[in-house]
Design an enzyme around this catalytic site. Structure first.
Site, PDB file in Angstrom:
ATOM      1  N   HIS A 157       5.828   3.283  -1.887  1.00 43.38           N
ATOM      2  CA  HIS A 157       6.716   3.222  -1.010  1.00 43.38           C
ATOM      3  C   HIS A 157       6.459   4.284   0.245  1.00 43.38           C
ATOM      4  O   HIS A 157       6.978   4.090   1.348  1.00 43.38           O
ATOM      5  CB  HIS A 157       8.066   3.013  -1.451  1.00 43.38           C
ATOM      6  CG  HIS A 157       8.556   4.456  -1.923  1.00 43.38           C
ATOM      7  ND1 HIS A 157       8.924   4.762  -3.080  1.00 43.38           N
ATOM      8  CD2 HIS A 157       9.110   5.538  -1.164  1.00 43.38           C
ATOM      9  CE1 HIS A 157       9.425   6.105  -3.246  1.00 43.38           C
ATOM     10  NE2 HIS A 157       9.703   6.460  -2.087  1.00 43.38           N
ATOM     11  N   ASP A 210       5.341   1.634  -8.676  1.00 45.72           N
ATOM     12  CA  ASP A 210       5.558   2.368  -7.202  1.00 45.72           C
ATOM     13  C   ASP A 210       4.389   3.500  -7.324  1.00 45.72           C
ATOM     14  O   ASP A 210       4.921   4.565  -7.696  1.00 45.72           O
ATOM     15  CB  ASP A 210       7.012   2.920  -7.104  1.00 45.72           C
ATOM     16  CG  ASP A 210       7.344   3.464  -5.824  1.00 45.72           C
ATOM     17  OD1 ASP A 210       6.227   3.491  -4.946  1.00 45.72           O
ATOM     18  OD2 ASP A 210       8.203   4.044  -5.879  1.00 45.72           O
ATOM     19  N   SER A 229       9.702  11.980  -2.533  1.00 42.67           N
ATOM     20  CA  SER A 229       8.660  10.785  -3.107  1.00 42.67           C
ATOM     21  C   SER A 229       7.208  11.279  -3.247  1.00 42.67           C
ATOM     22  O   SER A 229       6.748  11.572  -2.177  1.00 42.67           O
ATOM     23  CB  SER A 229       9.079   9.714  -1.970  1.00 42.67           C
ATOM     24  OG  SER A 229      10.520   9.091  -1.983  1.00 42.67           O
TER      25      SER A 229
END
Length: 257
Positions: free
Chosen positions: A67, A111, A205
């Site tokens: 992402h 992910d 992230s």
């Protein structure tokens, strides 16, 4: 229905005009350059700028979350204070991004993304790959791990920039403690403690969940005030190897079992 605070999705642009960022919650600054595998990613999506974390797994590959994909990604290695031009820093453009073919941006499944660097990193004491999880080996619940990143620090609703690398210790939890409509125990693991707010959030992230010197997870997503969810790396070792072997300049020092 739970309210989600996703670590990095388009809605995160609403945090501040033109930016998205994050924090290591209740963490502390690490000794400078003591995490030589850490990568700071400058993300550009159109006119919007942001950040993600990542980690070096070979001299020409960085691993991060799918992402974090964007039109332009610049990787900074060897950094501690990202607001300074440290002599140890290596700024390298991404040649090609390899998000997982089955990444699901709705359920945040698979992910994971490899970034091929335009030029190989120059390995040193301050820039070196990290070993990855052993394929198929599950991290046992109760294991204490660490997650690091750069981002905003938030205290009493006042945010300020944290330019130095920060880290927090979290505990791997049982899958039953992380049940959610999106939670897949084959591709995900969770760590932290419900209600404590310890862990990572937006901007962290793509950073690694490190347990005893090995990267076991990638910071992915998590509901507010609940444990963070990480991509389970032991499931993707084969994909990582196959993806890297299909490109030139492949070196696997980060794939130590």
């Amino acid at each position: 229905m739970p309210v989600y605070l996703l670590f990095l999705l388009p809605m995160a642009f609403l945090l501040q005009p033109g930016t998205w960022a994050g924090e290591i919650i209740k963490g502390k600054e690490v000794k400078a350059h003591s995490r030589p595998y850490m990568a700071y990613l400058r993300i550009q999506r159109g006119t919007k700028m942001g950040r993600c974390g990542g980690f070096l797994v070979a001299e020409n590959f960085v691993l991060t979350a799918a992402h974090c994909q964007a039109g332009k990604i610049t990787v900074v290695l060897g950094a501690h204070n990202i607001s300074r031009q440290e002599k140890s820093q290596q700024v390298i453009q991404v040649k090609k991004a390899y998000p997982h073919e089955e990444y699901d941006d709705v359920y945040s499944d698979n992910d994971i993304m490899l970034l091929e660097l335009s030029t190989p990193a120059k390995l040193s004491k301050r820039v070196k790959p990290i070993a990855l999880a052993t394929a198929g080996k599950i991290v046992k619940p109760g294991k204490k791990c660490r997650v690091a990143g750069w981002g905003l620090t938030i205290a009493h609703n006042n945010s300020s920039s944290a330019n130095t690398l920060r880290e927090v210790q979290v505990k791997v939890l049982k899958d039953a403690e992380c049940r959610d409509l999106r939670y897949n125990n084959w591709t995900m693991l969770c760590a932290g403690k419900a209600g404590k707010g310890d862990g990572a959030t937006q901007g962290d992230s793509g950073g690694p969940l490190v347990c005893r010197g090995k990267a076991q997870g990638i910071v992915s997503w998590g509901p507010i005030d609940l444990p963070g969810v990480y991509t389970r790396l032991s499931t993707f070792i084969g994909w990582i190897q196959e993806t890297m072997e299909g490109t030139p300049f492949c070196g696997p020092p980060g794939l130590t079992a």
